[in-house]
Design a protein around this motif. Structure first.
Motif, mmCIF file in Angstrom:
data_model
loop_
_atom_site.group_PDB
_atom_site.id
_atom_site.type_symbol
_atom_site.label_atom_id
_atom_site.label_comp_id
_atom_site.label_asym_id
_atom_site.label_seq_id
_atom_site.Cartn_x
_atom_site.Cartn_y
_atom_site.Cartn_z
ATOM 1 N N VAL A 14 39.706 -33.284 80.167
ATOM 2 C CA VAL A 14 38.801 -34.170 79.855
ATOM 3 C C VAL A 14 39.095 -35.638 79.548
ATOM 4 O O VAL A 14 40.103 -35.781 79.210
ATOM 5 C CB VAL A 14 38.196 -33.553 78.374
ATOM 6 C CG1 VAL A 14 37.056 -34.668 78.106
ATOM 7 C CG2 VAL A 14 37.573 -32.098 78.482
ATOM 8 N N PRO A 15 38.590 -36.540 80.253
ATOM 9 C CA PRO A 15 37.389 -36.415 81.325
ATOM 10 C C PRO A 15 37.705 -36.298 82.735
ATOM 11 O O PRO A 15 36.970 -36.447 83.684
ATOM 12 C CB PRO A 15 36.730 -37.923 81.011
ATOM 13 C CG PRO A 15 37.917 -38.719 80.869
ATOM 14 C CD PRO A 15 39.145 -37.882 80.220
ATOM 15 N N SER A 39 36.049 -39.824 76.050
ATOM 16 C CA SER A 39 35.856 -38.392 76.560
ATOM 17 C C SER A 39 34.999 -38.164 77.788
ATOM 18 O O SER A 39 34.729 -37.314 78.189
ATOM 19 C CB SER A 39 35.220 -37.488 75.329
ATOM 20 O OG SER A 39 33.870 -38.004 75.224
ATOM 21 N N SER A 74 33.460 -34.546 81.862
ATOM 22 C CA SER A 74 33.356 -35.388 80.703
ATOM 23 C C SER A 74 32.534 -34.515 79.549
ATOM 24 O O SER A 74 31.685 -33.829 80.012
ATOM 25 C CB SER A 74 32.456 -36.446 80.825
ATOM 26 O OG SER A 74 33.150 -37.526 82.017
ATOM 27 N N VAL A 75 32.828 -35.027 78.385
ATOM 28 C CA VAL A 75 32.390 -34.299 77.132
ATOM 29 C C VAL A 75 31.686 -35.406 76.420
ATOM 30 O O VAL A 75 32.273 -36.413 76.124
ATOM 31 C CB VAL A 75 33.140 -33.540 76.343
ATOM 32 C CG1 VAL A 75 32.517 -32.788 75.215
ATOM 33 C CG2 VAL A 75 33.697 -32.341 77.205
ATOM 34 N N LEU A 103 35.643 -29.110 73.320
ATOM 35 C CA LEU A 103 36.885 -29.747 73.641
ATOM 36 C C LEU A 103 38.165 -28.909 73.403
ATOM 37 O O LEU A 103 39.017 -28.623 74.256
ATOM 38 C CB LEU A 103 37.066 -30.906 72.672
ATOM 39 C CG LEU A 103 36.364 -32.224 73.130
ATOM 40 C CD1 LEU A 103 36.671 -33.371 72.068
ATOM 41 C CD2 LEU A 103 36.447 -32.828 74.361
#
Length: 344
Positions: A274-275, A337, A279-280, A264
């Protein structure tokens, strides 16, 4: 050639630890039948007990040792605290050894805890996949157990140990299925060191779910990193540099939350939303995951329960009993996220 305790154990058909408890006078009891077999074998073979071993077996301290990789990592910090709380409630002291995921340091820590005559050792860090690294540690633990010590493991460390077993592979697969359900088709994975069994289990779960969905994971989208913030940041930098613009996958899976923190940070530094753009997701659901910006999607590990269960198994260990495995399901926690991709 002198008869060894191992010779007696093999002759009696019992474990080395059981033979030690009978002949070295451990406070942990052994059934009358097993005790009789061991003593009969010792007499038949002419075994002479080792006086220092007898002294150690009778004199374990009111201490539980905890081996972990990095006490500064919130994952290990939560487990260490839970082990400490459970030990305290049992009238015991916990002693933490942080080994930096270094097999040599871990071997040294096992030997030191053995010398301190701790009552039990909790293996909180991942096992090593390389036999050259794992073998000496296993031998040292076997020597400790042979003199009356108890070993419990958090995550799989091989047969013979009471184990608290969170479903790492299944949890990773469920995370991928959830993101596929959002519409993601192009993934990247930032995993931990290949030498750690947990890393391999989680990556296997990712591959399992992608295969089910008939999706591929390109080799250049699988990056190895230390389970650390800087490891995650460096891996994210490599990923973005190698996949500029529209080539960047729509979902990045960091297989530990602390790695995801670094991902991030790197994406934010590069102006990658993000997102909105990517996406994380992380893994472990450590306490800080919900407080990140944006809050991190993760796979929830019951960290406090894992620590408490490890202590419970250690205190309930029965000589000669079959090893117990406490299986713990994991839960995918979706947060801000992750979102459906803006592009396929």
């Amino acid at each position: 050639m002198a008869v060894t305790l191992g010779d007696v154990a093999r002759h009696a058909g019992v474990s080395l630890a059981t033979a030690s408890r009978v002949l070295n006078g451990s406070a942990r009891t052994v059934t009358d039948e097993l005790s009789a077999r061991v003593r009969s074998s010792a007499q038949e073979l002419g075994y002479l007990p080792n006086a220092p071993a007898q002294a150690l077996a009778r004199a374990s301290t009111a201490t539980i040792g905890v081996l972990l990789h990095d006490v500064a990592d919130p994952y290990f910090g939560a487990i260490a605290r839970a082990v400490g709380d459970a030990s305290s409630k049992a009238g015991l002291l916990s002693l933490v050894a942080s080994t930096d995921a270094d097999p040599e340091q871990e071997l040294h820590a096992v030997r030191m805890l053995h010398a301190q005559r701790v009552r039990a050792i909790v293996l909180a860090g991942s096992a090593y996949t390389d036999p050259a690294a794992a073998g000496p540690i296993d031998e040292a633990l076997a020597g400790y157990r042979a003199q009356g010590g108890v070993v419990t493991a958090i995550t799989e460390h091989g047969p013979g140990y009471d184990t608290v077993s969170p479903a790492n592979r299944a949890g990773a697969a469920e995370l991928v299925r959830a993101l596929i359900g959002m519409g993601h088709r192009r993934f990247a994975v930032i995993g931990g060191p290949e030498r750690l069994r947990v890393s391999q289990e989680r990556l296997a779960g990712v591959r399992e779910a992608l295969t089910e969905a008939e999706l591929t994971l390109p080799q250049d989208c699988v990056l190895e990193a230390d389970f650390s913030r800087e490891g995650g940041r460096r891996a994210a930098a490599r990923l973005v540099d190698g996949h500029p613009g529209e080539l960047l996958p729509t979902a990045i899976l960091a297989l530990s939350d602390i790695c995801a923190v670094g991902v991030l940070a790197e994406l934010r530094a590069r102006g990658i939303d993000v997102p909105g753009r990517v996406s994380v997701a992380g893994f472990d659901d450590v306490p800080l995951a919900a407080d990140l910006a944006p809050p991190l999607t993760s796979v929830r590990m019951p960290l406090e329960l894992m620590g408490r269960e490890a202590v419970r198994l250690a205190l309930a260990a029965t000589p000669g009993a079959e090893p117990q495995v406490v299986a713990l399901p994991l839960e995918v926690v979706l947060r801000a996220s992750t979102a459906p991709p803006a592009r396929a």
